[in-house]
Design a protein around this motif. Structure first.
Motif, PDB file in Angstrom:
ATOM      1  N   TYR A   1       0.838  -1.197   0.000  1.00  0.00           N
ATOM      2  CA  TYR A   1       0.000   0.000   0.000  1.00  0.00           C
ATOM      3  C   TYR A   1       0.877   1.254   0.000  1.00  0.00           C
ATOM      4  CZ  TYR A   1      -3.140   3.667   1.540  1.00  0.00           C
ATOM      5  OH  TYR A   1      -3.838   4.842   1.631  1.00  0.00           O
ATOM      6  N   TYR A   2       1.871   1.284   0.861  1.00  0.00           N
ATOM      7  CA  TYR A   2       2.758   2.448   0.913  1.00  0.00           C
ATOM      8  C   TYR A   2       3.512   2.613  -0.406  1.00  0.00           C
ATOM      9  CZ  TYR A   2       1.885   3.904   5.699  1.00  0.00           C
ATOM     10  OH  TYR A   2       1.286   4.405   6.833  1.00  0.00           O
ATOM     11  N   ARG A   3       3.831   1.513  -1.072  1.00  0.00           N
ATOM     12  CA  ARG A   3       4.486   1.584  -2.385  1.00  0.00           C
ATOM     13  C   ARG A   3       3.497   2.074  -3.446  1.00  0.00           C
ATOM     14  NH1 ARG A   3       5.492  -4.030  -4.656  1.00  0.00           N
ATOM     15  NH2 ARG A   3       3.262  -3.757  -4.984  1.00  0.00           N
ATOM     16  N   ASP A   4       2.354   1.423  -3.542  1.00  0.00           N
ATOM     17  CA  ASP A   4       1.427   1.665  -4.642  1.00  0.00           C
ATOM     18  C   ASP A   4       0.622   2.952  -4.501  1.00  0.00           C
ATOM     19  OD1 ASP A   4       2.341  -0.790  -5.551  1.00  0.00           O
ATOM     20  OD2 ASP A   4       0.578  -1.886  -4.867  1.00  0.00           O
TER      21      ASP A   4
ATOM     22  N   ASN B   1      -1.788  16.056  -5.180  1.00  0.00           N
ATOM     23  CA  ASN B   1      -2.286  15.582  -6.483  1.00  0.00           C
ATOM     24  C   ASN B   1      -1.808  14.169  -6.790  1.00  0.00           C
ATOM     25  OD1 ASN B   1      -3.717  17.963  -6.950  1.00  0.00           O
ATOM     26  ND2 ASN B   1      -1.960  18.946  -7.943  1.00  0.00           N
ATOM     27  N   GLU B   2      -0.560  13.862  -6.437  1.00  0.00           N
ATOM     28  CA  GLU B   2      -0.016  12.521  -6.648  1.00  0.00           C
ATOM     29  C   GLU B   2      -0.805  11.484  -5.847  1.00  0.00           C
ATOM     30  OE1 GLU B   2       3.863  10.137  -5.056  1.00  0.00           O
ATOM     31  OE2 GLU B   2       4.266  12.100  -5.963  1.00  0.00           O
ATOM     32  N   LEU B   3      -1.041  11.783  -4.568  1.00  0.00           N
ATOM     33  CA  LEU B   3      -1.762  10.836  -3.716  1.00  0.00           C
ATOM     34  C   LEU B   3      -3.213  10.695  -4.149  1.00  0.00           C
ATOM     35  CD1 LEU B   3      -0.406  11.472  -0.111  1.00  0.00           C
ATOM     36  CD2 LEU B   3       0.502  10.026  -1.936  1.00  0.00           C
ATOM     37  N   LYS B   4      -3.841  11.786  -4.513  1.00  0.00           N
ATOM     38  CA  LYS B   4      -5.232  11.733  -4.974  1.00  0.00           C
ATOM     39  C   LYS B   4      -5.348  10.865  -6.227  1.00  0.00           C
ATOM     40  CE  LYS B   4      -9.258  14.533  -5.599  1.00  0.00           C
ATOM     41  NZ  LYS B   4      -9.973  15.330  -4.638  1.00  0.00           N
ATOM     42  N   ALA B   5      -4.409  11.032  -7.163  1.00  0.00           N
ATOM     43  CA  ALA B   5      -4.425  10.248  -8.400  1.00  0.00           C
ATOM     44  C   ALA B   5      -4.189   8.767  -8.145  1.00  0.00           C
ATOM     45  CB  ALA B   5      -3.373  10.788  -9.377  1.00  0.00           C
ATOM     46  N   SER B   6      -3.461   8.438  -7.067  1.00  0.00           N
ATOM     47  CA  SER B   6      -3.184   7.027  -6.787  1.00  0.00           C
ATOM     48  C   SER B   6      -4.256   6.386  -5.903  1.00  0.00           C
ATOM     49  CB  SER B   6      -1.805   6.878  -6.131  1.00  0.00           C
ATOM     50  OG  SER B   6      -1.807   7.475  -4.850  1.00  0.00           O
ATOM     51  N   GLY B   7      -5.296   7.154  -5.566  1.00  0.00           N
ATOM     52  CA  GLY B   7      -6.410   6.587  -4.814  1.00  0.00           C
ATOM     53  C   GLY B   7      -6.258   6.637  -3.307  1.00  0.00           C
TER      54      GLY B   7
END
Length: 123
Positions: free
Chosen positions: A24-27, A86-92
């Motif tokens: 999870y922390y990776r993906d 934005n990065e975290l939002k895009a990765s769900g």
């Protein structure tokens, strides 16, 4: 003699499944898995930008929120907060509090990980 210098700290979080948590922390949060200990894994380590977080398998654990509802479990400072958001939002990522300007001048948002830990991201 030169004074010793502390160069980092790695929080160690108790989790029910170290592989699931490391992935999870990776993906979702953009960390790299450093490795696992023992087979089947009971310990995992991840890193991002030189910062590490470690996970230890535990059947029972509670988050800080269990003891004090308004708190988070740890803080991660990222000067490029908008890009990281934005990065975290895009990765769900489970963003539980949008970016807010605090009275003390910091911009912050909060993410909840796959185990319920709340991570405060500040600039």
């Amino acid at each position: 003699m030169q004074k010793p210098t502390a160069i980092g700290i790695a929080p160690q979080l108790l989790v029910p499944d170290v592989v699931q948590t490391a992935e999870y922390y990776r993906d979702v949060l953009g960390f790299t898995i450093i490795g696992y200990a023992v087979t089947p894994p009971v310990y995992a380590m991840v890193q991002r930008d030189g910062l590490q977080i470690h996970f230890a398998k535990a059947g029972d654990f509670t988050t800080n929120e269990h003891h004090r509802p308004s708190t988070t479990d740890f803080i991660l400072w990222v000067p490029e907060i908008d890009a990281f958001y934005n990065e975290l939002k895009a990765s769900g990522a489970n963003i539980v509090q949008e970016i807010q300007l605090r009275p003390y001048g910091s911009r912050e948002f909060i993410v909840r990980d796959c185990n319920g830990y709340k991570i405060l991201i500040g600039d």
